[in-house]
Each structure stands twice: as structure tokens, then as C-alpha cells.
Write a protein that holds these residues in place. Sequence first.
Motif, PDB file in Angstrom:
ATOM      1  N   ASN A  56     -27.187  23.540  -3.647  1.00 52.17           N
ATOM      2  CA  ASN A  56     -27.846  24.362  -4.884  1.00 52.17           C
ATOM      3  C   ASN A  56     -28.424  25.689  -4.514  1.00 52.17           C
ATOM      4  O   ASN A  56     -29.227  26.240  -5.572  1.00 52.17           O
ATOM      5  CB  ASN A  56     -28.730  23.199  -5.536  1.00 52.17           C
ATOM      6  N   PHE A  91     -28.517  16.569 -17.156  1.00 51.38           N
ATOM      7  CA  PHE A  91     -27.786  17.013 -18.287  1.00 51.38           C
ATOM      8  C   PHE A  91     -28.660  18.432 -18.815  1.00 51.38           C
ATOM      9  O   PHE A  91     -29.097  18.805 -19.663  1.00 51.38           O
ATOM     10  CB  PHE A  91     -27.716  16.233 -19.617  1.00 51.38           C
ATOM     11  N   SER A 109     -25.413  12.027 -17.340  1.00 51.55           N
ATOM     12  CA  SER A 109     -26.676  11.288 -17.969  1.00 51.55           C
ATOM     13  C   SER A 109     -27.793  12.392 -18.173  1.00 51.55           C
ATOM     14  O   SER A 109     -27.833  13.131 -17.352  1.00 51.55           O
ATOM     15  CB  SER A 109     -27.035  10.222 -16.768  1.00 51.55           C
ATOM     16  N   ASP A 110     -28.340  11.958 -19.018  1.00 49.72           N
ATOM     17  CA  ASP A 110     -29.659  12.457 -19.006  1.00 49.72           C
ATOM     18  C   ASP A 110     -30.832  11.504 -18.868  1.00 49.72           C
ATOM     19  O   ASP A 110     -30.688  10.581 -18.304  1.00 49.72           O
ATOM     20  CB  ASP A 110     -30.200  13.243 -20.426  1.00 49.72           C
ATOM     21  N   SER A 111     -32.411  11.778 -18.971  1.00 45.90           N
ATOM     22  CA  SER A 111     -33.281  11.026 -18.636  1.00 45.90           C
ATOM     23  C   SER A 111     -33.165   9.568 -19.145  1.00 45.90           C
ATOM     24  O   SER A 111     -33.812   8.880 -18.764  1.00 45.90           O
ATOM     25  CB  SER A 111     -34.586  11.555 -18.916  1.00 45.90           C
ATOM     26  N   MET A 142     -37.028  23.051 -12.961  1.00 48.53           N
ATOM     27  CA  MET A 142     -37.105  21.850 -14.074  1.00 48.53           C
ATOM     28  C   MET A 142     -38.367  22.076 -14.977  1.00 48.53           C
ATOM     29  O   MET A 142     -39.617  22.341 -14.547  1.00 48.53           O
ATOM     30  CB  MET A 142     -37.423  20.426 -13.458  1.00 48.53           C
ATOM     31  N   GLY A 187     -27.321  18.417  -5.719  1.00 44.15           N
ATOM     32  CA  GLY A 187     -27.417  19.377  -6.914  1.00 44.15           C
ATOM     33  C   GLY A 187     -28.947  19.605  -7.149  1.00 44.15           C
ATOM     34  O   GLY A 187     -29.435  20.688  -7.207  1.00 44.15           O
TER      35      GLY A 187
END
Length: 413
Positions: free
Chosen positions: A341, A218, A240-242, A147, A314
Motif C-alpha cells: 500500500n 469499500f 465488502s463494506d463495514s 481512514m 491493502g
Amino acid sequence: MPADSTTKSAYETFLSAACERLGYSDTIASLLTLAAMEIKVEIPIVRDNGELAIFTGYRVQHQNARGPCKGGLRYHPQVDLDEVRGLASLMTMKTALVNIPLGGGKGGITCDPKALSLRELETLTRKFVKRIHREIGPNSDIMAPDMGSNARVMGWIHSEYSAIYGHSPAAVTGKPVSLGGSAGRETATGDGIGMVIREYARHRNLALDGMTAVIQGFGNVGINTARALQRLGIRVTAISDSRSAVYRAEGIDLDALIQRKRERGSLAEAPEHEEIEPAALLETKCDFAVPAALENAITEKNAGRISARAVVEGANGPLTCEADRMLRERGIDVVPDILANAGGVIVSYFEWIQNLQREVWPVERVESELDRIIGNAAREVFIHAREKGLDMRSAAFDIAVARVKEALDATGF
Ligand code: NAD
């Protein structure tokens, strides 16, 4: 894996349960829990405004009995030693479960990459490598994106490491293809999730065509999972994103959403998509709910409202222990992160092999080898779970823990 106060505490819970089922001693459980090495460094950089700022970086090498430590480098404001420790131990279990000759490691820098300029990010990355280069490398500890980091960041790591040790592409994976990165690495985690879901459907005798999925996140994993599921004929109805979440009953238009995100920085108000409450996304009725963003996305607060047939992890550690138990009791399958994942680390392994052997594999070879390795691991977990009457996470842990223990035994104490 489930993460309560920290990912590590949940790891310990699942690990000790596996050790108990396997009849291992407390000493072995401790050995599997403790990290072999933990590095913490302060990284001062001059910001674009001329001011000095100090960031903290971590690298944890959990286990190398089965091979060099392997794991991502996370750039996020919440990164701390506990999180990195937990994620490093998870990597040991992941590489063991899919049976590739690597151990587990993880790193991170506590920072908000979105608030840093490209120059600041590059300086931070290069200085981090200057601080820890003696402890990493192709035969000891191989970093990769996680991330907040990406191929570009891996390119800087490669360049900085190679400036010290000579051209060393195998020291880091997830690099740009022009620097020795592997074809298929960018999409590997999402592709792997698709392959695991395909195996899950075979195991449960389900036809995938027309099934539905919702995806939280996303980024690399979220987008590539959406694509992989669409290829399988699964309708991805929400993502969705944040900041925002969108829904479309006939299936999201992924390309349109990617463009929207690029242009506006958000999925909000995307044409032909209904905006929904981000917190409710994973509760949307569907066959597969895929949390693919942060830890603790499903807790005891929302686990009772999940209405999917299966939750496919995920992200790393998207469920708390309590949520995991609640879903199990409700008969909802949880396909654990160390299996779901693992596509990313498998293709990282291919990249490492290619770099060591100065080879370049075509994407078809990467995809078919990924399918073979993750497909075998998924079938092994599902069969073991059925034969032993275990949930999928416990089955995965039992296989992984036994493999690490066997390697430790073979090295001798
Ligand atoms: P990324 O940085 O590319 O994307 C993360 C996404 O999560 C972004 O869309 C972001 O907007 C979203 N997000 C952040 N906070 C959120 C919140 N509070 N609610 C909803 N969405 C939020 O990261 P990634 O590489 O896609 O990784 C996602 C997860 O998958 C992490 O847990 C990571 O450890 C795990 N993972 C990644 C890989 C890989 O190959 N990239 C491999 C295995 C596991």
C-alpha cells in the motif's frame, strides 16, 4: 504488518527479527522502535446541539533520519496512542523500503466522523491544527488522509496552517487539486497495489488475465484497488463494506456498486450481486485476497480457511502475527503492507515535491513515476526474498531496517 495486541508489538517482533538477521545490537533495535516524539491533545468543540464535547487527538513522529516525518491522520472511534504509534513506525519502514527521502509519522483523532456534522468535523480539524501547528510543517511532519479523513479534511488543515505561517501547501498532502493536491493522489494506493500485484505475477510466472480477487473494504483503497485489478484483467468477484459483502462470479459491477452505496449507504441487496456473509469474504476461493479496511482482519481464527494464492495487504496491519505464520506455513504468499500500500505515500511525496517547487505534474508523469518507484521496490523485495530464502515480509523489513540504520549511522550519534 501483522498486529497482535497492538500493531507496535508486532512491529517490535518483526523489527527485532530483522535486526537479528542483520546483526544489529539491541540498542539499535530500541532506537528503531521508540518514537522520537508523541503528542496527545484534548480538543474541546461545541457540538451543533450547543453542548461541549471533548475529543482526543494524537500525532506520533517516529523517525526523521531519512527526511521529515510523513503519515496519515485517522478519524476513527478506536484510535488510541498504541495504534498511532504502531502505524507511525510502519510509515518509517514504508518510506525506507520504497526509498523516498521521508521518515515516519502518524496521527489520529478518536471520533466517529460519520456521527459528526461537516461543521463539527471542520471545527475539530482546525482546532487540532491550532493545538499542534508548532510540531508539523513541510520540513518536520507532513500529514495526509487515512481512514475516516479525506481531501476535504486536508484542505482544512492546509487553510488553518497557512493562516498561521502563510501559504504553505507542502505542509500537508492529499489536498484537493484546487489547493495544490497532486493529480493521481486519490487513486494512488489502489493503483500501487495493482502495480505490485503485476510485479508479483511476473515474479511467480503467472498470467493475470482471468485470475480472481476479493477485496475487503469499500473506501479509498478498496474501490481503487478493484479498479486497478480490473484494468489488469483480474476478475474481482467479491467486495465488502463495514456492514455487507457482495459476490458476483463473473465479476462485480463496480460503478453500479458505487452508485448503490451513494444512494443507499450500503452494498446490501445490490441488484445482480449475491449477498454473502462479510466475515466469509476473505475466505472466498480466489487468487488474491486483499484486506483493505481495518487491522486484524485475518487472525488465527480464519487464517486456516483462507484459500487465496496470495494475501496482499491493502490495509495497514490486517494480519495478526499468528495469522501471518499460519499463512506462511500453508504456502500462501503475503505481500506486506509496507510494500503493497505504499502507492499513497509515494504520490504524497510527489505532491510535496510539486508544492515545494511550485510545479504541477500531469497525471501521466505521476503514474509513470509511481510505477517506477513501487515497481523497483517490489522487484527488490521479491528478489531479496528468493536469494535469502525469506518470506516477503522479512525481506521487506530487512531492506527497510538496513536503510534507516544506514541513515542513523550517517547522521552520527
Ligand atoms: P476509508 O475510510 O476510505 O475506507 C475504509 C473502508 O473499510 C470502508 O469501506 C469501511 O466501510 C470499511 N470498513 C470499516 N470497518 C470495517 C469492517 N469491520 N469490516 C469490513 N470493512 C470495514 O479508508 P482507506 O483510506 O480506504 O483505508 C483503508 C486501510 O488502508 C487503512 O488500514 C489505511 O490505514 C490503509 N491505507 C490507506 C491509504 C490511503 O491512501 N487511503 C494508504 C495506505 C494505507
